[in-house]
Design an enzyme around this catalytic site. Structure first.
Site, short mmCIF file in Angstrom:
data_model
loop_
_atom_site.label_atom_id
_atom_site.label_comp_id
_atom_site.label_asym_id
_atom_site.label_seq_id
_atom_site.Cartn_x
_atom_site.Cartn_y
_atom_site.Cartn_z
N CYS A 159 -2.63 8.42 3.71
CA CYS A 159 -2.56 7.91 2.34
C CYS A 159 -3.87 8.14 1.60
O CYS A 159 -3.88 8.45 0.42
CB CYS A 159 -2.23 6.42 2.34
N GLU A 216 0.88 -1.17 0.00
CA GLU A 216 0.00 0.00 0.00
C GLU A 216 0.91 1.21 0.00
O GLU A 216 1.57 1.50 1.00
CB GLU A 216 -0.93 -0.02 1.22
#
Length: 450
Positions: free
Chosen positions: A261, A227
């Site tokens: 994020c 990720e």
């Protein structure tokens, strides 16, 4: 030696001695030996222990939240919410893991054929500082319940959080070796991946870090989940509920002081409402309180390190130099960066094409649905996108056109234990959370009885 320092006041908090090669090998061996026993424990036992972890998190929320705030500057109210979310993911898997991993019957020519899900072994987690508890727990909860064991390489500036998480699992009754924190630097990750007893790795972090870890894991044919961040667009159509969506967009960009994020990092607004929305957006930002992260009323804290604040400052200034207009903010003092909005941002500017990891956002206008999709997809990232519109059919029609791991309609992109989380393109691959995430580090074994 690893040191954690309070980014708000610069005070040194803790010093940790790094593991030498021998100590590191011993910890991995302990994990491997524990796996041989742990994989045979029942779901009932694993779930019982995971619920005790959840109970400990809820009982001592303030203790853990204080450590998060002191180490990386997250406002204390948001740190408490992070700890509470960790308890949620523990409870979710305690209640659902057994069903998620039950044998999958497949009708074939055999008398019986099915797929079983069996744990792989020791899994390395390389985790970042921005959600020092949550990032770890969304890995640890599903994997420990699934029968894997975990070793953690956390970010160096949140090593106290990492130590507390290991103690928390031990306190809850997890056997020694189920979850261990490795006090090491990034330079030792390759040696961990070279160890035959480490079977897989998951990483949340930057593209260069992900590429390096995936490359090393690939050399040894080991499974990876990555990720690697995002540059999510917040797309506001002319028919959006303006009052509600302004609040949502502010939260999407500025929670955790913009260090997320999945934060909304590019604000795309339909031209017809651009001026009105911009003013409402700025007015709402002015209400956000900046200050001491330990103050319960603080919404904007500090960035985790001064170099991170400097990076945001440069992205903003470079975009202004390229023609963007500064609407509010733009000033830095040490690790603090003012909530900042730029308008007239175009796709070639850093505030559009780069990931901005801090409390700053650029506004870009569009005229048509097609242009909105094109602008959103004009990114190396593909983690998520938010659409704000009252036209549900428009949202359903446009959703498949976005190159993203998630599309949220009239809501900010967020992680939820019940839904898979992850991206495409340079945002990474693989999924965390839900029934999809728990299967990432399982051996999908085919069984066939003639």
């Amino acid at each position: 030696m690893k040191t954690s320092t309070n980014p708000y006041n610069g005070k040194q908090l803790h010093i940790f001695n790094e593991l030498d090669d021998s100590e590191l090998s011993k910890k991995i061996e302990v994990a491997h030996q524990r796996f041989q026993i742990w994989k045979r424990t029942s779901f009932v036992e694993r779930s019982r222990l995971m619920l005790k972890v959840a109970e400990e998190l809820k009982t001592n929320t303030d203790t853990y939240a204080k450590t998060i705030t002191q180490e990386m500057g997250k406002p204390i109210s948001q740190a408490r919410a992070e700890v509470e979310k960790c308890a949620w993911v523990c409870e979710y898997y305690a209640e659902n893991a057994e069903e998620q991993l039950q044998d999958e019957i497949v009708e074939t020519d055999a008398e019986k054929s099915y797929v079983s899900y069996e744990p792989l072994g020791v899994v390395l987690a390389v985790m970042p500082w921005n959600y020092p508890f949550w990032q770890v727990f969304r890995f640890a909860a599903p994997n420990l319940i699934a029968g894997n064991v975990g070793v953690l390489k956390h970010a160096s500036n949140v090593m106290q959080s990492a130590e507390m998480i290991e103690r928390l699992f031990n306190k809850a009754g997890f056997p020694k070796g189920c979850f261990q924190n490795l006090v090491i630097g990034s330079e030792k990750i390759p040696s961990v991946l070279e160890n035959d007893n480490v079977r897989a790795v998951t990483l949340t972090g930057s593209k260069p870090a992900g590429a390096a870890v995936a490359s090393k894991a690939g050399e040894h044919i080991k499974k990876t989940v990555l990720e690697l961040g995002g540059s999510n667009a917040l797309i506001v159509f002319a028919d959006a509920d303006m009052d509600t969506e302004v609040d949502t967009c502010v939260k999407a960009r500025f929670q955790n002081t913009g260090q997320s994020c999945i934060a909304g990092k590019r604000l795309l607004v339909q031209e017809d409402i651009a001026d009105d929305f911009k003013q409402r957006f700025i007015d709402k930002i002015k209400e956000l309180k900046s200050g001491d992260p330990m103050d319960g009323d603080t919404y904007i804290g500090v960035l985790a390190r001064e170099d991170l604040a400097e990076d945001v400052e440069k992205q903003v200034q470079d975009s202004i130099n390229m023609g963007a207009t500064l609407e509010i903010g733009g000033k830095r003092k040490g690790t603090y960066y003012e909530p900042t909005v730029l308008s007239e941002v175009t796709p070639e500017m850093p505030m559009f094409k780069e990931e901005t990891f801090g409390p700053a956002i650029g506004i870009t206008t569009f005229t048509s649905d097609e242009e909105a999709v094109e602008l959103s997809n004009d990114s190396a990232f593909g983690l998520g996108v938010s659409l704000f519109t009252e036209d549900v059919q428009r949202a359903k029609r446009l959703a498949p056109l976005f190159d993203e791991g998630a599309v949220f309609v009239n809501e900010l992109v967020k992680s939820d234990p019940r839904l898979p989380f992850g991206g495409i393109k340079t945002s990474g691959y693989g999924r965390e959370l839900s029934g999809h995430g728990i299967k990432e580090f399982m051996n999908r074994k085919t069984l066939y009885f003639k």
